[in-house]
Design a protein around this motif. Structure first.
Motif, mmCIF file in Angstrom:
data_model
loop_
_atom_site.group_PDB
_atom_site.id
_atom_site.type_symbol
_atom_site.label_atom_id
_atom_site.label_comp_id
_atom_site.label_asym_id
_atom_site.label_seq_id
_atom_site.Cartn_x
_atom_site.Cartn_y
_atom_site.Cartn_z
ATOM 1 N N THR A 1 77.130 64.865 108.163
ATOM 2 C CA THR A 1 76.054 64.010 107.672
ATOM 3 C C THR A 1 76.527 62.569 107.689
ATOM 4 O O THR A 1 77.557 62.243 107.087
ATOM 5 N N LEU A 2 75.791 61.685 108.350
ATOM 6 C CA LEU A 2 76.212 60.311 108.589
ATOM 7 C C LEU A 2 75.672 59.370 107.528
ATOM 8 O O LEU A 2 74.501 59.416 107.151
ATOM 9 N N ASP A 3 76.566 58.478 107.059
ATOM 10 C CA ASP A 3 76.180 57.385 106.175
ATOM 11 C C ASP A 3 76.970 56.158 106.612
ATOM 12 O O ASP A 3 78.187 56.109 106.425
ATOM 13 N N SER A 4 76.322 55.172 107.210
ATOM 14 C CA SER A 4 77.015 53.994 107.733
ATOM 15 C C SER A 4 76.999 52.861 106.727
ATOM 16 O O SER A 4 76.090 52.745 105.901
ATOM 17 N N SER A 5 78.022 52.005 106.787
ATOM 18 C CA SER A 5 78.088 50.829 105.938
ATOM 19 C C SER A 5 77.850 49.587 106.768
ATOM 20 O O SER A 5 77.842 49.623 107.998
ATOM 21 N N ALA A 6 77.701 48.443 106.084
ATOM 22 C CA ALA A 6 77.331 47.207 106.761
ATOM 23 C C ALA A 6 78.400 46.721 107.728
ATOM 24 O O ALA A 6 78.095 46.085 108.731
ATOM 25 N N ASP A 7 79.668 47.003 107.438
ATOM 26 C CA ASP A 7 80.736 46.487 108.293
ATOM 27 C C ASP A 7 81.026 47.384 109.496
ATOM 28 O O ASP A 7 81.958 47.133 110.259
ATOM 29 N N GLY A 8 80.223 48.428 109.682
ATOM 30 C CA GLY A 8 80.413 49.313 110.817
ATOM 31 C C GLY A 8 81.194 50.567 110.504
ATOM 32 O O GLY A 8 81.211 51.500 111.305
ATOM 33 N N THR A 9 81.882 50.597 109.351
ATOM 34 C CA THR A 9 82.600 51.810 108.960
ATOM 35 C C THR A 9 81.595 52.871 108.557
ATOM 36 O O THR A 9 80.695 52.617 107.751
ATOM 37 N N ALA A 10 81.739 54.054 109.116
ATOM 38 C CA ALA A 10 80.817 55.148 108.826
ATOM 39 C C ALA A 10 81.493 56.185 107.944
ATOM 40 O O ALA A 10 82.699 56.423 108.058
ATOM 41 N N THR A 11 80.721 56.793 107.074
ATOM 42 C CA THR A 11 81.180 57.909 106.252
ATOM 43 C C THR A 11 80.450 59.163 106.702
ATOM 44 O O THR A 11 79.223 59.181 106.765
ATOM 45 N N VAL A 12 81.207 60.182 107.028
ATOM 46 C CA VAL A 12 80.630 61.447 107.487
ATOM 47 C C VAL A 12 81.085 62.546 106.537
ATOM 48 O O VAL A 12 82.294 62.738 106.341
#
Length: 366
Positions: free
Chosen positions: A313-324
């Motif tokens: 499940t993808l959750d992206s942040s403003a600086d381009g770092t993504a949390t999966v």
């Protein structure tokens, strides 16, 4: 008394025969000695890098003997390469391959075989000089570092890593090398802070400050005698401190961090096209407990952005770092088990080869 303790047996018996008629009794050192305790398993230390570490890398000889002089006799330098002299006796085994790029080591998956052959507890790493010379970006270098750490932890979840801010470089014919070393070294402390864990800590050792290529190298790159002395002197306190803490992964202590839920993530690029690429991240349970879930951070290099994920499940942040996070069905992992998820990333026109820095945190029910 030590001289008597080492007398030949026939002389010792004759001496006893002279003493007994005088009514004297036997006291140590004549009394039988207790059997010596078996030696503890030595701590296995892998020097890892390129020619600065291994060709001949005489700072290793200086470091080895300094450790022995300080009482650290329960150590074993390990590697698939033998020592190359240096004029003193020392344990020369190492993993310093001349001319090797750390990005090639990671991309070609060469390290797992070396780890299997040597089983290090501690890795002492000075790596990246050839990459810097080849204009490899800090992002790609650190992505390679991250992959190597994941492979180290897969082989030994309790691996301790000492990583150098590499020595300066100012060779003829590479006018940009000196500044590129500065730029790369500036990124290492932040990477180490993100990568370090309680169970498998990463310690940065500053090999750059105070090192002068004019006096400490013979060619602007490789250390001479003065440079080897400086490198050994910088490694020594950091390595001695880890050794003083005991054998990494020594089980049985209450609250041992080895009981924590831990995982690693490793990045592998797939196909690429103008404006994007496909990649896969493998998640592995490196703890001794079963995981009930995991979360991976993905920081793509060169301004890339994750746009699609499967198996997570993808959750992206403003600086381009993504949390999966796990997709539910692949969140439960037994010790040593692994799973993977894939993604597609968009890239700007100026981006280089696909690369990303990845990290993993785990959940478990105790």
């Amino acid at each position: 008394m030590r001289v008597i303790d080492h007398l030949p047996l026939r002389v010792l018996l004759a001496l006893i025969a002279l003493l007994l008629p005088l009514g004297l009794t036997l006291t140590p050192p004549f009394a039988p000695r207790a059997a010596a305790a078996p030696d503890a398993t030595p701590v296995r230390v892998m020097p890892l890098g390129d020619s600065i570490t291994g060709s001949p890398g005489c700072w290793r000889a200086l470091l080895w003997n300094r450790l022995l002089d300080a009482g650290h006799t329960d150590i074993d330098f390990v590697g698939t390469l033998p020592g190359q002299g240096c004029g003193v006796a020392y344990d020369g085994d190492n993993e310093g391959h001349g001319g090797e790029l750390v990005t090639n080591l990671a991309n070609q998956d060469l390290l797992p075989g070396r780890l299997a052959a040597t089983r290090p507890d501690i890795v002492v790493m000075h790596f990246g000089t050839n990459d810097v010379w080849s204009s490899v970006s800090p992002d790609r270098l650190l992505a390679a570092y991250t992959k190597l750490v994941s492979q180290m932890r897969a082989a030994n979840p309790d691996t301790r890593l000492l990583v150098a801010q590499i020595i300066p470089m100012n060779p003829a014919g590479c006018t940009g090398c000196a500044q590129r070393v500065v730029d790369f070294n500036a990124r290492i402390p932040g990477w180490a802070a993100e990568t370090s864990t309680t169970r498998s800590p990463v310690t940065v050792v500053d090999q750059w400050t105070g090192f002068d290529t004019a006096t400490d190298t013979y060619d602007g790159v490789h250390p001479g005698d003065a440079g080897n002395e400086k490198i050994a002197a910088r490694w020594y306190p950091a390595l001695a401190d880890v050794l003083d803490q005991g054998v990494p992964g020594d089980p049985g202590d209450p609250g041992d961090p080895g009981d924590d839920a831990t995982c690693t993530a490793s990045f592998r690029a797939g196909s690429a096209w103008p404006g994007g690429y496909q990649a896969e991240v493998t998640v592995r349970n490196t703890s001794t407990v079963a995981l009930t879930g995991w979360t991976v951070t993905v920081a793509p290099a060169d301004g890339a952005r994750l746009t699609q994920v499967w198996g997570g499940t993808l959750d992206s942040s403003a600086d381009g770092t993504a949390t999966v996070t796990d997709a539910g069905w692949n969140g439960a992992l037994t010790p040593g088990a692994s799973t993977s998820f894939g993604f597609i990333a968009s890239t700007p026109a100026t981006s280089g080869a696909p690369a990303a820095t990845v990290g993993c945190t785990a959940k478990a029910t105790f």
